[in-house]
Motif scaffolding. Structure first.
Motif, short mmCIF file in Angstrom:
data_model
loop_
_atom_site.label_atom_id
_atom_site.label_comp_id
_atom_site.label_asym_id
_atom_site.label_seq_id
_atom_site.Cartn_x
_atom_site.Cartn_y
_atom_site.Cartn_z
N GLY A 56 0.78 -1.23 0.00
CA GLY A 56 0.00 0.00 0.00
C GLY A 56 0.82 1.28 0.00
O GLY A 56 0.25 2.37 -0.07
N SER A 57 2.12 1.18 0.07
CA SER A 57 2.96 2.37 0.15
C SER A 57 3.31 2.89 -1.24
O SER A 57 3.53 2.12 -2.18
CB SER A 57 4.24 2.06 0.91
N ILE A 58 3.39 4.23 -1.36
CA ILE A 58 3.82 4.84 -2.62
C ILE A 58 5.32 5.09 -2.65
O ILE A 58 5.88 5.46 -3.68
CB ILE A 58 3.09 6.17 -2.87
N GLY A 59 6.00 4.91 -1.52
CA GLY A 59 7.44 5.14 -1.48
C GLY A 59 7.98 4.94 -0.08
O GLY A 59 7.24 4.75 0.89
N ILE A 60 9.31 4.99 0.00
CA ILE A 60 10.01 4.78 1.27
C ILE A 60 10.92 5.98 1.53
O ILE A 60 11.72 6.35 0.67
CB ILE A 60 10.86 3.49 1.24
N GLY A 61 10.78 6.58 2.69
CA GLY A 61 11.70 7.61 3.13
C GLY A 61 12.60 7.06 4.22
O GLY A 61 12.13 6.36 5.11
N VAL A 62 13.88 7.37 4.14
CA VAL A 62 14.86 6.84 5.09
C VAL A 62 15.68 7.98 5.67
O VAL A 62 16.18 8.84 4.94
CB VAL A 62 15.81 5.83 4.42
N ASP A 71 22.29 11.87 -2.99
CA ASP A 71 22.11 11.71 -4.43
C ASP A 71 22.19 10.24 -4.81
O ASP A 71 21.31 9.70 -5.49
CB ASP A 71 23.16 12.54 -5.17
N THR A 72 23.22 9.55 -4.35
CA THR A 72 23.37 8.13 -4.64
C THR A 72 22.67 7.25 -3.60
O THR A 72 22.48 6.05 -3.82
CB THR A 72 24.86 7.73 -4.68
N GLY A 73 22.29 7.85 -2.46
CA GLY A 73 21.61 7.08 -1.42
C GLY A 73 22.54 6.19 -0.63
O GLY A 73 22.16 5.09 -0.23
N VAL A 74 23.73 6.69 -0.36
CA VAL A 74 24.75 5.91 0.34
C VAL A 74 25.10 6.57 1.67
O VAL A 74 25.37 7.77 1.71
CB VAL A 74 26.03 5.76 -0.52
N MET A 75 25.07 5.78 2.76
CA MET A 75 25.62 6.24 4.03
C MET A 75 27.13 6.05 3.96
O MET A 75 27.62 4.93 3.83
CB MET A 75 25.07 5.44 5.22
N PRO A 88 24.97 1.07 0.72
CA PRO A 88 24.10 1.46 -0.41
C PRO A 88 22.61 1.29 -0.09
O PRO A 88 21.91 0.44 -0.65
CB PRO A 88 24.54 0.50 -1.51
N ILE A 89 22.09 2.15 0.76
CA ILE A 89 20.72 2.01 1.25
C ILE A 89 19.70 2.14 0.13
O ILE A 89 18.81 1.29 -0.05
CB ILE A 89 20.44 3.05 2.35
N LYS A 90 19.78 3.20 -0.65
CA LYS A 90 18.78 3.49 -1.68
C LYS A 90 18.69 2.37 -2.72
O LYS A 90 17.61 1.86 -3.02
CB LYS A 90 19.10 4.82 -2.35
N SER A 91 19.82 1.97 -3.28
CA SER A 91 19.80 0.98 -4.36
C SER A 91 19.30 -0.38 -3.86
O SER A 91 18.54 -1.07 -4.56
CB SER A 91 21.19 0.82 -4.98
N VAL A 92 19.68 -0.77 -2.67
CA VAL A 92 19.24 -2.07 -2.13
C VAL A 92 17.73 -2.07 -1.90
O VAL A 92 17.04 -3.03 -2.26
CB VAL A 92 20.00 -2.39 -0.82
N LEU A 93 17.20 -1.01 -1.31
CA LEU A 93 15.76 -0.97 -1.02
C LEU A 93 14.93 -0.83 -2.29
O LEU A 93 13.85 -1.43 -2.40
CB LEU A 93 15.45 0.18 -0.05
N PRO A 100 10.03 3.91 -5.06
CA PRO A 100 10.99 5.01 -4.97
C PRO A 100 11.46 5.17 -3.53
O PRO A 100 10.68 5.07 -2.58
CB PRO A 100 10.20 6.23 -5.44
N VAL A 101 12.76 5.43 -3.37
CA VAL A 101 13.36 5.58 -2.04
C VAL A 101 14.02 6.95 -1.97
O VAL A 101 14.79 7.33 -2.85
CB VAL A 101 14.40 4.47 -1.75
N PHE A 102 13.71 7.71 -0.90
CA PHE A 102 14.29 9.03 -0.67
C PHE A 102 15.07 8.97 0.64
O PHE A 102 14.54 8.55 1.66
CB PHE A 102 13.18 10.08 -0.60
#
Length: 298
Positions: A56-62, A71-75, A88-93, A100-102
């Motif tokens: 039911g989610s339209i996206g994930i915010g982290v 930009d790359t979504g990396v800690m 690599p948080i964004k790419s994995v999720l 979409p992951v923000f």
């Protein structure tokens, strides 16, 4: 009604919640993280904590501690999460959930959540400080989050308070975080008394009981924080300064002197406009979910 997942990555846990766009929490999940961290096991734990809430989610915010690359979504690494590097948080999720992951610094998420849902949401601009294990900061103007280069702006906890002062977890001496934060209070108390307190609550209980060392440490820490905020107010001219995070539970022990010091040292023209105080303590997960809702609007 649209729904979004918010993920709050902290030093000791991963918290995940599903929210609707009014800020109502629908579901939540929580996992403690092991003391010794590595990338693979942490990412596996992160995915499994999110999985039960994905429908039911339209996206994930982290949100997580920094420094990071939004930009790359990396800690890149974290002073409070030793063992994680180039995560690599964004790419994995995105690969795992096809959503979409923000990804932003946790303090930026807290700032955005407070600006949209908190006690000072009616104001044009807000500087939000998260007071907890460390100190984070975020700045929102007209509903837009200022993130800085690759998500590393408004790192107020890592501005210098004391030249050649106490060593911070970031590797530099004298950061505000070394004097006003859970880690700062406990480390300064240990230096002074050779006693390691278990948590911030124990420190504030000593302050309440009139312990001279604890009170002196809090007084000095409050003054360092006040001047860090003063500097930020002079630079950014926010309409509101908002304090959130676990340490604000003890705001009655330091809030008065903190606000007084700030107001006595900023330009009077700014003082006439400035509102200041504790926020609604919007959860870190709602702050992270706010990233999704804002991206949908702009």
């Amino acid at each position: 009604m649209k729904q979004a997942i918010g993920v709050d990555i902290g030093g000791g846990s991963i918290r995940v919640s599903l929210f609707d766009e009014t800020g109502n929490e629908l579901k939540s999940n929580h996992t403690k993280t092991p003391e010794h961290l590595d990338n693979d096991s942490f990412l596996k734990l992160l995915v499994e904590t999110i999985r039960p809430l994905k429908d039911g989610s339209i996206g994930i915010g982290v949100g997580s501690p920094g420094p990071l690359n939004n930009d790359t979504g990396v800690m890149l690494n974290s002073a409070n999460m030793v063992g994680l590097s180039n995560l690599p948080i964004k790419s994995v999720l995105e690969k795992e959930f096809s959503l979409p992951v923000f990804y932003e610094n946790d303090a930026n998420c807290a700032a955005l959540g407070e600006a949209i849902f908190g006690n000072y949401k009616q104001y044009e601009s807000q500087l939000i400080l998260t007071l907890g294990t460390g100190i984070g900061g975020g700045f929102v103007k007209q509903g837009q989050l200022y993130t800085g280069y690759l998500g590393n702006g408004i790192e107020i906890g890592h501005t210098t308070a004391v030249l050649d002062g106490a060593l911070c977890g970031c590797g530099v001496r004298g950061c505000v975080e070394s004097y006003f934060s859970t880690k700062g209070f406990l480390n300064r108390y240990k230096e002074k008394t050779n006693t390691l307190l278990p948590h911030a609550e124990a420190f504030f209980e000593l302050v309440k009981a009139g312990n001279k060392d604890a009170k002196n440490i809090l007084d000095f820490g409050t003054k360092t924080l006040a001047h860090a905020v003063r500097n930020a107010v002079q630079l950014l001219n926010p309409e509101a300064v908002v304090f959130v995070g676990g340490i604000t539970k003890s705001y009655d022990l330091f809030g008065g002197p903190l606000e007084k010091e700030i107001r006595e040292t900023i330009f009077s023209v700014l003082n006439e406009r400035l509102k200041m105080g504790p926020g609604g303590n919007i959860s870190g997960t709602l702050g992270a979910a706010s990233l999704v809702f804002v991206k949908e609007k702009f």
